[in-house]
Design a protein around this motif. Structure first.
Motif, PDB file in Angstrom:
ATOM      1  N   ARG A   1       0.484  -1.277   0.690  1.00 23.38           N
ATOM      2  CA  ARG A   1       0.199  -0.130   0.045  1.00 23.38           C
ATOM      3  C   ARG A   1       1.485   1.475  -0.149  1.00 23.38           C
ATOM      4  N   GLY A   2       1.206   2.235  -0.762  1.00 24.93           N
ATOM      5  CA  GLY A   2       1.309   3.857  -0.991  1.00 24.93           C
ATOM      6  C   GLY A   2       1.010   4.335  -0.626  1.00 24.93           C
ATOM      7  N   LYS A   3       1.098   4.842   0.225  1.00 24.72           N
ATOM      8  CA  LYS A   3      -0.125   6.405   0.321  1.00 24.72           C
ATOM      9  C   LYS A   3       0.638   7.547   0.899  1.00 24.72           C
ATOM     10  N   ASP A   4      -0.004   8.715   0.254  1.00 27.33           N
ATOM     11  CA  ASP A   4       0.839   9.992  -0.258  1.00 27.33           C
ATOM     12  C   ASP A   4       2.318   9.991  -0.347  1.00 27.33           C
ATOM     13  N   VAL A   5       3.050   8.751  -0.733  1.00 26.47           N
ATOM     14  CA  VAL A   5       4.214   8.624  -1.080  1.00 26.47           C
ATOM     15  C   VAL A   5       4.425  10.157  -2.279  1.00 26.47           C
ATOM     16  N   CYS A   6       5.393  10.624  -1.334  1.00 28.95           N
ATOM     17  CA  CYS A   6       6.186  11.766  -2.953  1.00 28.95           C
ATOM     18  C   CYS A   6       7.910  11.527  -2.566  1.00 28.95           C
TER      19      CYS A   6
ATOM     20  N   ILE B   1      20.695   5.640  -4.382  1.00 28.64           N
ATOM     21  CA  ILE B   1      20.875   6.871  -5.289  1.00 28.64           C
ATOM     22  C   ILE B   1      20.759   7.869  -3.236  1.00 28.64           C
ATOM     23  N   ASP B   2      22.222   8.635  -2.894  1.00 32.57           N
ATOM     24  CA  ASP B   2      22.243   9.986  -2.353  1.00 32.57           C
ATOM     25  C   ASP B   2      21.701  10.876  -1.844  1.00 32.57           C
ATOM     26  N   THR B   3      21.045  11.722  -2.678  1.00 34.76           N
ATOM     27  CA  THR B   3      20.264  13.044  -2.995  1.00 34.76           C
ATOM     28  C   THR B   3      18.963  12.428  -2.870  1.00 34.76           C
ATOM     29  N   CYS B   4      18.505  11.463  -2.596  1.00 32.03           N
ATOM     30  CA  CYS B   4      16.751  10.522  -2.774  1.00 32.03           C
ATOM     31  C   CYS B   4      15.945  10.165  -1.355  1.00 32.03           C
ATOM     32  N   ARG B   5      14.689  11.248  -1.372  1.00 32.37           N
ATOM     33  CA  ARG B   5      13.784  10.941  -0.227  1.00 32.37           C
ATOM     34  C   ARG B   5      12.889  10.583  -0.449  1.00 32.37           C
ATOM     35  N   VAL B   6      12.168  10.045   0.430  1.00 34.05           N
ATOM     36  CA  VAL B   6      10.888   9.095   0.624  1.00 34.05           C
ATOM     37  C   VAL B   6      10.102  10.008   1.315  1.00 34.05           C
ATOM     38  N   THR B   7       8.857  10.893   1.502  1.00 35.98           N
ATOM     39  CA  THR B   7       8.126  10.844   2.518  1.00 35.98           C
ATOM     40  C   THR B   7       6.470  10.013   1.681  1.00 35.98           C
ATOM     41  N   GLY B   8       5.716   9.862   3.041  1.00 36.31           N
ATOM     42  CA  GLY B   8       4.710   9.635   2.789  1.00 36.31           C
ATOM     43  C   GLY B   8       4.463   7.597   3.699  1.00 36.31           C
ATOM     44  N   ASP B   9       3.581   7.024   3.095  1.00 34.44           N
ATOM     45  CA  ASP B   9       3.783   5.253   3.796  1.00 34.44           C
ATOM     46  C   ASP B   9       3.705   4.673   2.382  1.00 34.44           C
ATOM     47  N   ILE B  10       4.778   3.490   2.904  1.00 36.87           N
ATOM     48  CA  ILE B  10       4.600   2.459   1.825  1.00 36.87           C
ATOM     49  C   ILE B  10       5.286   0.815   2.591  1.00 36.87           C
ATOM     50  N   THR B  11       3.702   0.631   2.891  1.00 39.05           N
ATOM     51  CA  THR B  11       3.668  -0.921   3.843  1.00 39.05           C
ATOM     52  C   THR B  11       3.347  -2.722   2.959  1.00 39.05           C
ATOM     53  N   LEU B  12       4.130  -3.269   3.537  1.00 39.61           N
ATOM     54  CA  LEU B  12       3.804  -5.373   3.173  1.00 39.61           C
ATOM     55  C   LEU B  12       3.530  -5.380   3.741  1.00 39.61           C
ATOM     56  N   ASP B  13       2.492  -6.097   3.161  1.00 38.92           N
ATOM     57  CA  ASP B  13       1.394  -6.590   3.993  1.00 38.92           C
ATOM     58  C   ASP B  13       0.653  -6.034   5.627  1.00 38.92           C
ATOM     59  N   GLY B  14       1.276  -4.745   5.589  1.00 36.17           N
ATOM     60  CA  GLY B  14       0.513  -3.723   6.628  1.00 36.17           C
ATOM     61  C   GLY B  14       1.890  -3.379   7.567  1.00 36.17           C
ATOM     62  N   GLU B  15       2.601  -3.488   7.051  1.00 32.59           N
ATOM     63  CA  GLU B  15       3.845  -3.430   7.929  1.00 32.59           C
ATOM     64  C   GLU B  15       4.921  -2.320   7.000  1.00 32.59           C
ATOM     65  N   ASP B  16       5.300  -0.939   7.979  1.00 33.16           N
ATOM     66  CA  ASP B  16       6.335   0.191   7.231  1.00 33.16           C
ATOM     67  C   ASP B  16       7.215  -0.352   6.928  1.00 33.16           C
ATOM     68  N   ILE B  17       7.604  -0.650   5.206  1.00 33.02           N
ATOM     69  CA  ILE B  17       9.154  -0.606   4.753  1.00 33.02           C
ATOM     70  C   ILE B  17      10.358   0.250   5.418  1.00 33.02           C
ATOM     71  N   TYR B  18       9.127   1.377   5.844  1.00 35.80           N
ATOM     72  CA  TYR B  18      10.437   3.013   5.628  1.00 35.80           C
ATOM     73  C   TYR B  18      11.266   2.762   7.104  1.00 35.80           C
ATOM     74  N   ASP B  19      10.038   1.789   7.972  1.00 32.09           N
ATOM     75  CA  ASP B  19       9.979   1.954   9.330  1.00 32.09           C
ATOM     76  C   ASP B  19      12.196   1.636   9.263  1.00 32.09           C
ATOM     77  N   PRO B  20      12.854   2.513  10.621  1.00 31.82           N
ATOM     78  CA  PRO B  20      14.637   2.318  10.640  1.00 31.82           C
ATOM     79  C   PRO B  20      14.446   0.743  11.029  1.00 31.82           C
ATOM     80  N   ALA B  21      13.653  -0.111  11.570  1.00 34.52           N
ATOM     81  CA  ALA B  21      13.894  -1.362  12.499  1.00 34.52           C
ATOM     82  C   ALA B  21      14.124  -2.208  11.337  1.00 34.52           C
ATOM     83  N   ILE B  22      13.276  -1.969   9.946  1.00 35.92           N
ATOM     84  CA  ILE B  22      13.399  -3.379   9.094  1.00 35.92           C
ATOM     85  C   ILE B  22      15.178  -3.428   8.416  1.00 35.92           C
ATOM     86  N   ASP B  23      14.983  -4.289   8.617  1.00 37.25           N
ATOM     87  CA  ASP B  23      16.993  -4.847   7.666  1.00 37.25           C
ATOM     88  C   ASP B  23      16.568  -5.001   5.929  1.00 37.25           C
ATOM     89  N   VAL B  24      16.614  -3.307   5.544  1.00 36.46           N
ATOM     90  CA  VAL B  24      16.708  -3.245   4.370  1.00 36.46           C
ATOM     91  C   VAL B  24      16.707  -4.730   3.089  1.00 36.46           C
TER      92      VAL B  24
END
Ligand SMILES: Nc1ncnc2c1ncn2[C@@H]1O[C@H](COP(=O)(O)OP(=O)(O)OP(=O)(O)O)[C@@H](O)[C@H]1O
Length: 271
Positions: free
Chosen positions: A25-30, A76-99
């Protein structure tokens, strides 16, 4: 005895039979590259076990959105993402996520086939090995065979598994890259114009494969080809100048779109 896993049970309870399951789910992704904004408030749900095509004219942000789904933009160094993206309801941009783990769950196939300069066997077994999914030679042989069968390549390469992957034809290399992605049992496969470097026959083979893979995986594909989007996808999302113009069933988007920009694009008026 109840054979369903907890996750499956949860899904069955949460989703009525006729309701599609939302895998991502992508929500307000910038997305920004330095000061330049490339995506504006994108809201897009990716359905499980469906192929979603991202279409739109060059530079509209398709690849940027695709890359945000497994945090490939982090590279990409200059790239910044805002908004929410989830996988099975889990925030993939959560700092605790193992990339690294995220990218095993959400695999990627690139425009240009990019096998490692190693054998066919080593290309496929590399991921399972680094993720600790194989313990011995028998495990490795099994994952190699299974992944190559699923990628529709096994019969063509079974007698030369220890020869370089780079010696295969372009279409075979791309199917090898798909086998490599499948080998770590991803849930979602992202494909960035996977056929653009292939001839029509190899393209048809990969398209057939995408069609079959859909049964077991959720697929998101960026394509410049309207015909390809219509052939392989069930859902289509149309982007223009960083904005998600509309999304819906592929049949509807290609026959009766709501937005004049989609109409103009699919009839070749721009792009
Ligand atoms: N690494 C980057 N640094 C700066 N700007 C970028 C970068 N990657 C993409 N962009 C810009 O972001 C916008 C969206 O690009 P993106 O590649 O996502 O579009 P696209 O729809 O996939 O294009 P194409 O169909 O040509 O591949 C464009 O204006 C592009 O120039």
């Amino acid at each position: 005895m109840n054979m369903m896993s907890d996750a499956a049970t949860e899904k069955a309870v949460n989703a009525p039979a006729d309701e599609p399951v939302i895998k991502m789910r992508g929500k307000d992704v910038c997305v920004f590259y330095g000061p330049k904004q490339a995506l504006f408030d994108v809201n897009l749900n990716i359905r499980e076990n469906a192929v979603t095509a991202l279409i739109g004219p060059s530079g509209c942000g398709k690849s940027t959105f695709l890359r945000s789904l497994n945090r490939m933009n982090d590279t990409i160094d200059t790239c910044r993402v805002t908004g929410d993206i989830t996988l099975d309801g889990e925030d993939i941009y959560d700092p605790a996520i193992d990339v690294v783990e995220l990218r095993a769950r959400v695999g990627m196939v690139f425009q240009k086939p990019n096998p490692f300069p190693k054998s066919i066997y080593e290309n496929v077994v590399y991921g399972p090995r680094i993720h600790g999914l194989v313990r011995n030679k028998a495990d490795m042989d099994e994952v190699v065979e299974k992944s190559l069968v699923r990628a529709g390549l096994f019969n063509e390469v079974k007698d030369r598994l220890h020869e370089p992957g780079t010696g295969l034809s372009g279409g075979q290399q791309q199917r090898l890259c798909i086998a490599r992605a499948i080998a770590v049992s991803p849930e979602v496969i992202l494909m960035d114009e996977p056929c653009s470097a292939l001839d029509p026959i190899a393209t048809a083979t990969v398209e057939e494969l995408i069609h079959e893979l859909r049964e077991n995986y959720t697929i998101v594909i960026v394509t410049h080809s309207m015909q390809q989007a219509a052939r392989v996808s069930q859902r289509t999302a149309m982007f223009h100048l960083g904005v998600l113009v509309e999304e819906g069933d592929t049949d509807k988007i290609f026959t009766n779109p709501d937005d004049p920009r989609t109409q103009d694009y699919i009839t070749g008026r721009f792009g």
